[in-house]
Design a protein around this motif. Structure first.
Motif, PDB file in Angstrom:
ATOM      1  N   ILE A   1      11.927   0.310  -7.527  1.00 32.82           N
ATOM      2  CA  ILE A   1      11.178   1.064  -6.523  1.00 32.82           C
ATOM      3  C   ILE A   1      10.776   2.420  -7.102  1.00 32.82           C
ATOM      4  O   ILE A   1      11.385   2.901  -8.068  1.00 32.82           O
ATOM      5  CB  ILE A   1      12.014   1.278  -5.235  1.00 32.82           C
ATOM      6  N   PRO A   2       9.745   3.059  -6.523  1.00 36.21           N
ATOM      7  CA  PRO A   2       9.398   4.423  -6.942  1.00 36.21           C
ATOM      8  C   PRO A   2      10.559   5.377  -6.675  1.00 36.21           C
ATOM      9  O   PRO A   2      11.355   5.176  -5.766  1.00 36.21           O
ATOM     10  CB  PRO A   2       8.188   4.767  -6.063  1.00 36.21           C
ATOM     11  N   GLY A   3      10.654   6.406  -7.474  1.00 43.88           N
ATOM     12  CA  GLY A   3      11.714   7.378  -7.291  1.00 43.88           C
ATOM     13  C   GLY A   3      11.982   8.144  -8.574  1.00 43.88           C
ATOM     14  O   GLY A   3      11.248   8.034  -9.559  1.00 43.88           O
ATOM     15  N   LYS A   4      13.048   8.917  -8.574  1.00 39.89           N
ATOM     16  CA  LYS A   4      13.382   9.786  -9.701  1.00 39.89           C
ATOM     17  C   LYS A   4      13.602   8.981 -10.977  1.00 39.89           C
ATOM     18  O   LYS A   4      13.117   9.358 -12.056  1.00 39.89           O
ATOM     19  CB  LYS A   4      14.634  10.595  -9.369  1.00 39.89           C
ATOM     20  N   GLU A   5      14.332   7.869 -10.873  1.00 38.21           N
ATOM     21  CA  GLU A   5      14.614   7.079 -12.075  1.00 38.21           C
ATOM     22  C   GLU A   5      13.344   6.459 -12.645  1.00 38.21           C
ATOM     23  O   GLU A   5      13.173   6.400 -13.867  1.00 38.21           O
ATOM     24  CB  GLU A   5      15.646   5.995 -11.750  1.00 38.21           C
ATOM     25  N   ALA A   6      12.446   6.004 -11.763  1.00 40.79           N
ATOM     26  CA  ALA A   6      11.175   5.450 -12.227  1.00 40.79           C
ATOM     27  C   ALA A   6      10.346   6.522 -12.924  1.00 40.79           C
ATOM     28  O   ALA A   6       9.658   6.248 -13.913  1.00 40.79           O
ATOM     29  CB  ALA A   6      10.400   4.859 -11.056  1.00 40.79           C
TER      30      ALA A   6
ATOM     31  N   MET B   1       4.115  -0.536 -14.917  1.00 40.21           N
ATOM     32  CA  MET B   1       4.662  -1.252 -16.069  1.00 40.21           C
ATOM     33  C   MET B   1       5.838  -2.112 -15.619  1.00 40.21           C
ATOM     34  O   MET B   1       6.682  -1.660 -14.841  1.00 40.21           O
ATOM     35  CB  MET B   1       5.108  -0.270 -17.157  1.00 40.21           C
ATOM     36  N   LYS B   2       5.880  -3.336 -16.112  1.00 48.03           N
ATOM     37  CA  LYS B   2       6.956  -4.257 -15.762  1.00 48.03           C
ATOM     38  C   LYS B   2       7.567  -4.791 -17.061  1.00 48.03           C
ATOM     39  O   LYS B   2       6.886  -5.398 -17.887  1.00 48.03           O
ATOM     40  CB  LYS B   2       6.421  -5.415 -14.923  1.00 48.03           C
TER      41      LYS B   2
ATOM     42  N   ILE C   1       8.185  -0.050 -13.000  1.00 47.35           N
ATOM     43  CA  ILE C   1       7.904   1.385 -12.957  1.00 47.35           C
ATOM     44  C   ILE C   1       6.596   1.625 -12.217  1.00 47.35           C
ATOM     45  O   ILE C   1       5.550   1.070 -12.578  1.00 47.35           O
ATOM     46  CB  ILE C   1       7.800   1.960 -14.385  1.00 47.35           C
ATOM     47  N   GLY C   2       6.652   2.427 -11.171  1.00 46.63           N
ATOM     48  CA  GLY C   2       5.443   2.706 -10.406  1.00 46.63           C
ATOM     49  C   GLY C   2       5.666   3.815  -9.405  1.00 46.63           C
ATOM     50  O   GLY C   2       6.732   4.425  -9.335  1.00 46.63           O
ATOM     51  N   GLY C   3       4.628   4.058  -8.607  1.00 42.30           N
ATOM     52  CA  GLY C   3       4.647   5.123  -7.619  1.00 42.30           C
ATOM     53  C   GLY C   3       3.456   6.031  -7.807  1.00 42.30           C
ATOM     54  O   GLY C   3       3.261   6.583  -8.893  1.00 42.30           O
ATOM     55  N   TYR C   4       2.640   6.179  -6.758  1.00 42.78           N
ATOM     56  CA  TYR C   4       1.424   6.988  -6.890  1.00 42.78           C
ATOM     57  C   TYR C   4       1.407   8.208  -5.968  1.00 42.78           C
ATOM     58  O   TYR C   4       0.479   9.014  -6.023  1.00 42.78           O
ATOM     59  CB  TYR C   4       0.180   6.126  -6.610  1.00 42.78           C
TER      60      TYR C   4
ATOM     61  N   TRP D   1       0.819  -1.215   0.000  1.00 42.25           N
ATOM     62  CA  TRP D   1       0.000   0.000   0.000  1.00 42.25           C
ATOM     63  C   TRP D   1       0.848   1.260   0.000  1.00 42.25           C
ATOM     64  O   TRP D   1       0.448   2.292  -0.520  1.00 42.25           O
ATOM     65  CB  TRP D   1      -0.968  -0.018   1.179  1.00 42.25           C
ATOM     66  N   GLN D   2       2.073   1.185   0.567  1.00 40.23           N
ATOM     67  CA  GLN D   2       2.921   2.381   0.575  1.00 40.23           C
ATOM     68  C   GLN D   2       3.387   2.757  -0.822  1.00 40.23           C
ATOM     69  O   GLN D   2       3.593   3.936  -1.127  1.00 40.23           O
ATOM     70  CB  GLN D   2       4.165   2.155   1.456  1.00 40.23           C
ATOM     71  N   SER D   3       3.563   1.759  -1.677  1.00 41.18           N
ATOM     72  CA  SER D   3       4.078   1.998  -3.024  1.00 41.18           C
ATOM     73  C   SER D   3       3.019   1.809  -4.105  1.00 41.18           C
ATOM     74  O   SER D   3       3.152   2.343  -5.203  1.00 41.18           O
ATOM     75  CB  SER D   3       5.261   1.059  -3.312  1.00 41.18           C
ATOM     76  N   GLY D   4       1.973   1.019  -3.792  1.00 46.83           N
ATOM     77  CA  GLY D   4       0.899   0.810  -4.744  1.00 46.83           C
ATOM     78  C   GLY D   4       1.231  -0.211  -5.809  1.00 46.83           C
ATOM     79  O   GLY D   4       1.992  -1.165  -5.577  1.00 46.83           O
TER      80      GLY D   4
END
Length: 230
Positions: free
Chosen positions: A211-216, A146-147, A166-169, A139-142
């Motif tokens: 993980i979510p972040g700048k690169e994602a 895309m994989k 690729i993710g992050g909400y 739930w923290q990352s959702g």
């Protein structure tokens, strides 16, 4: 009596076939075509990117959500529960039924690549949003929007593998991207060209985002270029 039953069976069979064909003809369907350049995308097949990386794709999944159809009169149709997991291993997922056709020309098609915050924090869900589909972090990352996974001799990793999840909400790592495509006819055929994704990546330098972040976020920007109407 046997002859009567046979005639009845034949009549019902052709009536069902005709009804099914008519229903299909009246349906508006988003048809997706997975490509690598001019070639159809196939699992395990070797391709060469514009960065001169030889690579193969072993996993390719992504979410399309919040589909909107804009007609020539500027009216917009929004299908309900518009969350769809596209998986190269499931050919049925490449055809998304949207609704019934009408006499209006379609001007634009909009959709998100990824899953919004509402669905991400809703807890265990069913269908394409079921966590057992392998596209949910926590739930923290959702959800993983895309994989893309595979192998390339350019990757100095275990078994030459690359992995892009690729993710992050949640801001600032909001990786959902909205795609706008101009419709060219009453049918909606969308080409997803994976070579566009790898044209922005040198696999010897970037080969694992998990993980979510700048690169994602940057990879999410690249992913938009993959989508075009045919």
């Amino acid at each position: 009596m046997y002859k009567t039953l046979l005639i009845g069976f034949v009549f019902n069979f052709f009536f069902f076939q005709a009804s099914f064909a008519q229903k299909a003809a009246d349906s508006l369907i988003l048809k997706l075509h997975l490509k690598f350049g001019k070639d159809d995308l196939e699992l395990g097949k070797k391709y060469v990117s514009t960065k001169k990386d030889t690579l193969q794709i072993d996993v390719f999944k992504f979410y399309i959500s919040n589909i909107e159809i804009q007609y020539s009169d500027k009216k917009v149709y929004n299908p309900t529960n518009s969350y769809h997991l596209i998986d190269i291993e499931n050919s049925n997922s490449l055809r998304i039924p949207i609704g019934y056709k009408n006499n209006l020309a379609i001007k634009n098609v909009f959709f998100n690549i990824g899953i919004d915050s509402t669905a991400s924090v809703s807890g265990a869900l069913e269908g394409d949003l079921d966590p057992t589909k392998g596209m949910y972090w926590a739930w923290q990352s959702g959800y993983i929007n895309m994989k893309i996974e595979g192998k390339s001799s350019s990757c100095k990793t275990r078994k030459n593998e690359f992995q892009f999840h690729i993710g992050g909400y949640m801001k600032p790592s909001y990786a959902i991207r909205k795609v706008q495509l101009e419709a060219k006819n009453q049918e909606i055929d969308v080409s997803i060209d994976v070579s566009e994704f790898f044209s922005a990546i040198k696999l010897s330098k970037i080969n694992s985002i998990m993980i979510p972040g700048k690169e994602a976020m940057e990879l999410a920007d690249y992913s938009i270029k993959m989508f075009k109407t045919e």
